[in-house]
Design a protein around this motif. Structure first.
Motif, PDB file in Angstrom:
ATOM      1  N   HIS A   1      -1.056  14.641 -15.269  1.00 59.26           N
ATOM      2  CA  HIS A   1      -1.235  13.340 -15.918  1.00 59.26           C
ATOM      3  C   HIS A   1      -2.572  12.722 -15.508  1.00 59.26           C
ATOM      4  O   HIS A   1      -3.316  12.200 -16.353  1.00 59.26           O
ATOM      5  CB  HIS A   1      -0.079  12.422 -15.535  1.00 59.26           C
ATOM      6  CG  HIS A   1      -0.063  11.123 -16.272  1.00 59.26           C
ATOM      7  ND1 HIS A   1       0.046  11.042 -17.645  1.00 59.26           N
ATOM      8  CD2 HIS A   1      -0.160   9.837 -15.837  1.00 59.26           C
ATOM      9  CE1 HIS A   1       0.030   9.781 -18.030  1.00 59.26           C
ATOM     10  NE2 HIS A   1      -0.103   9.021 -16.944  1.00 59.26           N
ATOM     11  N   LEU A   2      -2.883  12.799 -14.209  1.00 61.77           N
ATOM     12  CA  LEU A   2      -4.163  12.274 -13.733  1.00 61.77           C
ATOM     13  C   LEU A   2      -5.334  13.047 -14.333  1.00 61.77           C
ATOM     14  O   LEU A   2      -6.386  12.466 -14.610  1.00 61.77           O
ATOM     15  CB  LEU A   2      -4.218  12.345 -12.205  1.00 61.77           C
ATOM     16  CG  LEU A   2      -3.331  11.362 -11.444  1.00 61.77           C
ATOM     17  CD1 LEU A   2      -3.407  11.633  -9.949  1.00 61.77           C
ATOM     18  CD2 LEU A   2      -3.746   9.923 -11.737  1.00 61.77           C
TER      19      LEU A   2
ATOM     20  N   ALA B   1       1.858   8.114 -12.455  1.00 60.97           N
ATOM     21  CA  ALA B   1       1.664   9.263 -11.571  1.00 60.97           C
ATOM     22  C   ALA B   1       1.982   8.894 -10.124  1.00 60.97           C
ATOM     23  O   ALA B   1       2.571   9.679  -9.379  1.00 60.97           O
ATOM     24  CB  ALA B   1       0.228   9.778 -11.683  1.00 60.97           C
ATOM     25  N   LYS B   2       1.619   7.678  -9.716  1.00 62.53           N
ATOM     26  CA  LYS B   2       1.910   7.233  -8.350  1.00 62.53           C
ATOM     27  C   LYS B   2       3.416   7.146  -8.120  1.00 62.53           C
ATOM     28  O   LYS B   2       3.910   7.481  -7.037  1.00 62.53           O
ATOM     29  CB  LYS B   2       1.249   5.882  -8.089  1.00 62.53           C
ATOM     30  CG  LYS B   2      -0.270   5.939  -7.953  1.00 62.53           C
ATOM     31  CD  LYS B   2      -0.829   4.554  -7.668  1.00 62.53           C
ATOM     32  CE  LYS B   2      -2.336   4.597  -7.530  1.00 62.53           C
ATOM     33  NZ  LYS B   2      -2.906   3.238  -7.265  1.00 62.53           N
ATOM     34  N   ARG B   3       4.146   6.668  -9.137  1.00 63.03           N
ATOM     35  CA  ARG B   3       5.602   6.582  -8.988  1.00 63.03           C
ATOM     36  C   ARG B   3       6.213   7.968  -8.811  1.00 63.03           C
ATOM     37  O   ARG B   3       7.134   8.159  -8.012  1.00 63.03           O
ATOM     38  CB  ARG B   3       6.221   5.882 -10.204  1.00 63.03           C
ATOM     39  CG  ARG B   3       5.957   4.387 -10.242  1.00 63.03           C
ATOM     40  CD  ARG B   3       6.963   3.684 -11.157  1.00 63.03           C
ATOM     41  NE  ARG B   3       6.866   4.139 -12.538  1.00 63.03           N
ATOM     42  CZ  ARG B   3       6.061   3.597 -13.450  1.00 63.03           C
ATOM     43  NH1 ARG B   3       5.266   2.591 -13.115  1.00 63.03           N
ATOM     44  NH2 ARG B   3       6.040   4.041 -14.682  1.00 63.03           N
ATOM     45  N   TRP B   4       5.695   8.938  -9.560  1.00 65.84           N
ATOM     46  CA  TRP B   4       6.197  10.304  -9.418  1.00 65.84           C
ATOM     47  C   TRP B   4       5.930  10.842  -8.015  1.00 65.84           C
ATOM     48  O   TRP B   4       6.769  11.505  -7.429  1.00 65.84           O
ATOM     49  CB  TRP B   4       5.540  11.211 -10.459  1.00 65.84           C
ATOM     50  CG  TRP B   4       5.976  10.940 -11.865  1.00 65.84           C
ATOM     51  CD1 TRP B   4       7.093  10.262 -12.265  1.00 65.84           C
ATOM     52  CD2 TRP B   4       5.302  11.336 -13.052  1.00 65.84           C
ATOM     53  NE1 TRP B   4       7.155  10.210 -13.633  1.00 65.84           N
ATOM     54  CE2 TRP B   4       6.073  10.859 -14.154  1.00 65.84           C
ATOM     55  CE3 TRP B   4       4.146  12.036 -13.324  1.00 65.84           C
ATOM     56  CZ2 TRP B   4       5.696  11.071 -15.463  1.00 65.84           C
ATOM     57  CZ3 TRP B   4       3.765  12.260 -14.634  1.00 65.84           C
ATOM     58  CH2 TRP B   4       4.538  11.778 -15.702  1.00 65.84           C
ATOM     59  N   VAL B   5       4.743  10.562  -7.483  1.00 60.95           N
ATOM     60  CA  VAL B   5       4.403  11.045  -6.140  1.00 60.95           C
ATOM     61  C   VAL B   5       5.283  10.373  -5.095  1.00 60.95           C
ATOM     62  O   VAL B   5       5.771  11.012  -4.159  1.00 60.95           O
ATOM     63  CB  VAL B   5       2.906  10.781  -5.831  1.00 60.95           C
ATOM     64  CG1 VAL B   5       2.600  11.089  -4.371  1.00 60.95           C
ATOM     65  CG2 VAL B   5       2.028  11.631  -6.737  1.00 60.95           C
TER      66      VAL B   5
ATOM     67  N   ASP C   1       3.320  17.413 -12.053  1.00 62.75           N
ATOM     68  CA  ASP C   1       3.269  16.578 -13.258  1.00 62.75           C
ATOM     69  C   ASP C   1       2.312  15.402 -13.064  1.00 62.75           C
ATOM     70  O   ASP C   1       1.572  15.022 -13.984  1.00 62.75           O
ATOM     71  CB  ASP C   1       4.669  16.057 -13.595  1.00 62.75           C
ATOM     72  CG  ASP C   1       5.579  17.143 -14.133  1.00 62.75           C
ATOM     73  OD1 ASP C   1       5.063  18.205 -14.522  1.00 62.75           O
ATOM     74  OD2 ASP C   1       6.812  16.930 -14.149  1.00 62.75           O
ATOM     75  N   ALA C   2       2.348  14.814 -11.866  1.00 62.97           N
ATOM     76  CA  ALA C   2       1.448  13.693 -11.577  1.00 62.97           C
ATOM     77  C   ALA C   2      -0.005  14.139 -11.663  1.00 62.97           C
ATOM     78  O   ALA C   2      -0.856  13.434 -12.219  1.00 62.97           O
ATOM     79  CB  ALA C   2       1.749  13.130 -10.192  1.00 62.97           C
ATOM     80  N   ARG C   3      -0.293  15.314 -11.125  1.00 62.48           N
ATOM     81  CA  ARG C   3      -1.676  15.813 -11.158  1.00 62.48           C
ATOM     82  C   ARG C   3      -2.128  16.083 -12.581  1.00 62.48           C
ATOM     83  O   ARG C   3      -3.272  15.799 -12.951  1.00 62.48           O
ATOM     84  CB  ARG C   3      -1.781  17.073 -10.297  1.00 62.48           C
ATOM     85  CG  ARG C   3      -1.643  16.792  -8.801  1.00 62.48           C
ATOM     86  CD  ARG C   3      -1.448  18.054  -8.008  1.00 62.48           C
ATOM     87  NE  ARG C   3      -2.582  18.948  -8.127  1.00 62.48           N
ATOM     88  CZ  ARG C   3      -2.596  20.190  -7.638  1.00 62.48           C
ATOM     89  NH1 ARG C   3      -1.543  20.675  -7.025  1.00 62.48           N
ATOM     90  NH2 ARG C   3      -3.674  20.929  -7.756  1.00 62.48           N
TER      91      ARG C   3
ATOM     92  N   VAL D   1       4.965  16.354  -8.211  1.00 61.53           N
ATOM     93  CA  VAL D   1       3.561  16.254  -7.817  1.00 61.53           C
ATOM     94  C   VAL D   1       2.670  16.963  -8.837  1.00 61.53           C
ATOM     95  O   VAL D   1       1.605  16.463  -9.210  1.00 61.53           O
ATOM     96  CB  VAL D   1       3.346  16.848  -6.407  1.00 61.53           C
ATOM     97  CG1 VAL D   1       1.850  16.947  -6.088  1.00 61.53           C
ATOM     98  CG2 VAL D   1       4.036  15.990  -5.357  1.00 61.53           C
TER      99      VAL D   1
END
Length: 661
Positions: free
Chosen positions: A351-352, A306-310, A347-349, A345
């Motif tokens: 996933h988190l 998720a960090k990589r996506w952000v 998608d990252a959220r 962002v």
């Protein structure tokens, strides 16, 4: 007794009447909070609000970060020439409004202060970031706590359709339903050092359904008792939601639960519980931060993706912004880049969010403030038991946020200490001003509550008057603290202050109180000077500054004392309000009572619960500075003065040769 199986109406008309009254008064309190902020805005110009650190302007978003609970963290920077982050009067957890022209404009965005991230201010929003705040600079201003009121109102609304176990819980709290005694079998205590009253309270909590009360006077080990209760519940396979009215109290519970040394809880480290702390990391103590959901997410392998996506989304957005600044690329290309960044962002959220759900589900104990118990992170999570600390400071609408998540509850507190904070004085004396703890204690008496009586904090001399005046003389000082003194820490003796409790009387000195503009908080500069001199005297005896705190009832006097004692603040001396010191203790407390007038007017000092807090923070030495002529007309203070005269040390300011009038 059979539990109520139908809706809330079956719990009795008293329940419906009380809920209606609470709903009406909660709305009145919301309006009172709004009015306070409206008056502040109208009484000060925008320029004055900026100068006083109540607002900020020319803000832009420097960075957007995903945060637990489907939130975003916006890192804001100001280009305003006169901006000084040190003057901005915002603390983590404060609600704010982001807007372009008017703080009450329809398109404003509500946010919560997170923390300073270098030169940028981190604020948290729910949901997605509106495009209008990416396009041009905006402003911020402190706001009334609408989200807290929203959560309390929603909790009350849900109670209207309560059924089954929740209806039974309501019937006990507001109606005529009675408690049940449940057989829990033999209890083997984990903390073998609990005193007898604590053991009785633990057994009571585990065997009384659906609500049990633990009355914990100052220094009697209420938190230690609650930790044992939680550990016993987890041992039985129960899942516990541990909550409190303040972040500090929640952090205290977490620290005790995860303690692996055994030093604080009296048990060995193998009984440490993997508790999960909900809430913004900036609101918690540094020692507790590793146990927050945010820290657990950071340590989780799945969060790295998720960090990589952000990171990719941030770079994509910056490239598009640079193209716009250089007038390169196409408008359509930049629009697509921004859209793709937002998708990454999102998608990252998501996933988190899946990782969050897993972490919450795996936690046998979840800890949060009352308002935090309504976090979207918990969604439809239920628990076997709620443990509510500071229950006598917990307003009912907020208490039900947590209590609605479990069929059983343990409430701990002390009705003789500070009550809930209520702005409307009429409401403070009515339904909303009476907590669930107080109602049950009054209605069911000994069937509902067990009181802790052995106090492990104060010298017996310090404990004497609070015990006699407010606890029917039931408190007993543990032998480990009954006679401990500052001298046992290497502090030199003072023959003129030879006791654990000293009253320094300023009567007749003409130290007239004053009102500070514009908030009309009370101060007494001359009394503050005497108080500061007493602190200097203590430090000169060898008392370490970090072992001492100076407390006073008014913010204006806090300011006076901090200015006078500024050189010692960096060395660890604390100066603060009585209210801010509830739940804490120091080896030495110096208490400045401020009030000095010929009308015997005491203001909110007339609420003796505040004085009870003040008198019970010291472990080894308590020095009270006050005007006996002003205080003595009130029965509680008259009793205190008489007790000091008989069992303590009474010193007149006129006996001090350096005093000049």
């Amino acid at each position: 007794m059979a539990k109520t199986k139908g809706g809330v109406g079956q719990a009795g008309d008293e329940v419906e009447v009380t809920l209606a009254r609470l709903t009406e008064q909660w709305q009145r309190e919301r309006l009172a909070a709004r009015e306070r902020f409206r008056v502040e805005r109208q009484s000060l110009s925008w320029k004055e609000r900026l100068e006083r650190g109540l607002a900020a302007t020319d803000l832009t978003i420097d960075e957007v970060l995903p945060s637990p609970g489907q939130r975003l963290v916006l890192v804001l920077r100001s280009s305003f020439p006169g901006f000084d982050k040190h003057k901005l009067r915002l603390r983590p957890g404060d609600p704010i409004a982001l807007f372009h022209q008017d703080p009450e404009e329809p398109g404003r965005l509500m946010a919560i202060v997170e923390r300073w991230r270098g030169p940028g201010l981190g604020v948290t929003i729910d949901g997605d970031l509106p495009d209008r705040f990416e396009d041009k600079p905006f402003r911020l201003e402190r706001e009334a706590p609408e989200s807290t009121f929203d959560r309390g109102a929603s909790a009350l609304s849900r109670l209207g359709s309560a059924h089954g176990e929740l209806a039974y819980l309501l019937g006990v709290a507001y109606g005529k339903s009675m408690l049940e005694v449940v057989d829990q079998g033999d209890i083997t205590f984990i903390d073998t050092a609990l005193d007898e009253a604590q053991r009785v309270a633990v057994i009571h909590a585990l065997t009384t359904s659906p609500i049990a009360l633990v009355h914990g006077p100052p220094g009697t080990g209420k938190t230690r008792c609650l930790i044992e209760i939680i550990r016993q519940c987890v041992r039985r396979g129960e899942r516990v939601l541990a909550v409190a009215a303040s972040n500090v109290a929640v952090d205290n519970l977490v620290e005790r639960l995860v303690d692996r040394s055994g030093d604080r809880s009296g048990v060995q480290g193998e009984h440490s519980i993997n508790a999960l702390r909900l809430g913004h990391p900036a609101r918690v103590l540094p020692e507790v931060e590793p146990y927050t959901l945010a820290s657990r997410l950071d340590a989780h392998e799945g969060a790295k993706l998720a960090k990589r996506w952000v990171t990719e989304a941030t770079e994509m957005k910056r490239r598009a912004e640079n193209q716009a600044a250089r007038n390169t690329g196409t408008r359509e290309g930049r629009r697509e880049a921004f859209a793709e960044a937002r998708r990454l962002v999102k998608d990252a959220r998501n996933h988190l969010r899946r990782i969050e759900s897993s972490l919450v589900a795996q936690s046998p104990v979840v800890c949060a403030t009352l308002s935090g118990a309504d976090s979207g992170i918990l969604r439809d999570e239920t628990f076997d038991r709620v443990v509510l600390d500071e229950a006598t400071q917990a307003l009912d609408p907020l208490s039900w946020i947590a209590l609605s998540r479990a069929p059983r509850a343990v409430l701990a507190g002390d009705p003789n200490q500070l009550p809930p904070t209520i702005l409307d004085p009429e409401i403070a004396r009515d339904t909303l001003g009476v907590t669930i703890f107080e109602r049950l204690r009054t209605r069911l008496e000994t069937r509902a509550v067990r009181m802790l009586v052995t106090q492990h904090r104060m010298h017996a001399e310090i404990m004497r008057y609070p015990s006699e005046a407010l606890y029917q003389g039931k408190l007993v000082a543990s032998p480990s603290v009954a006679s401990h003194r500052l001298e046992h820490l290497g502090v030199l003796p003072d023959p003129d202050r030879d006791g654990a409790r000293v009253f320094l009387d300023t009567a007749g000195a003409g130290f007239a109180e004053q009102k500070r503009e514009p908030d009309l908080s009370t101060k007494n500069p001359e009394m503050a000077a005497v108080t500061a001199r007493e602190v200097e005297r203590l430090l000169a005896r060898g008392l370490s500054p970090e072992l001492c705190a100076v407390i006073t009832p008014y913010d204006a006097q806090v300011g006076e004392l901090r200015a006078l004692l500024a050189p010692h603040l960096e060395r660890g001396l604390e100066v603060g309000s009585i209210d801010g010191f509830q739940g804490r203790e120091k080896e030495c407390i110096v208490l400045d009572l401020v009030r000095s007038n010929d009308r015997s007017e005491l203001g909110f000092l007339s609420d003796v619960r505040r004085m009870n807090v003040a008198l019970t923070r010291a472990r080894r030495f308590l020095l009270v500075v006050g005007d006996s002529a002003t205080l003595g007309a009130h029965p509680f203070y008259a009793g205190f003065l008489a007790d000091v005269e008989t069992h303590g040390v009474w010193v007149s300011v006129f006996s001090e040769p350096e005093t000049q009038f």
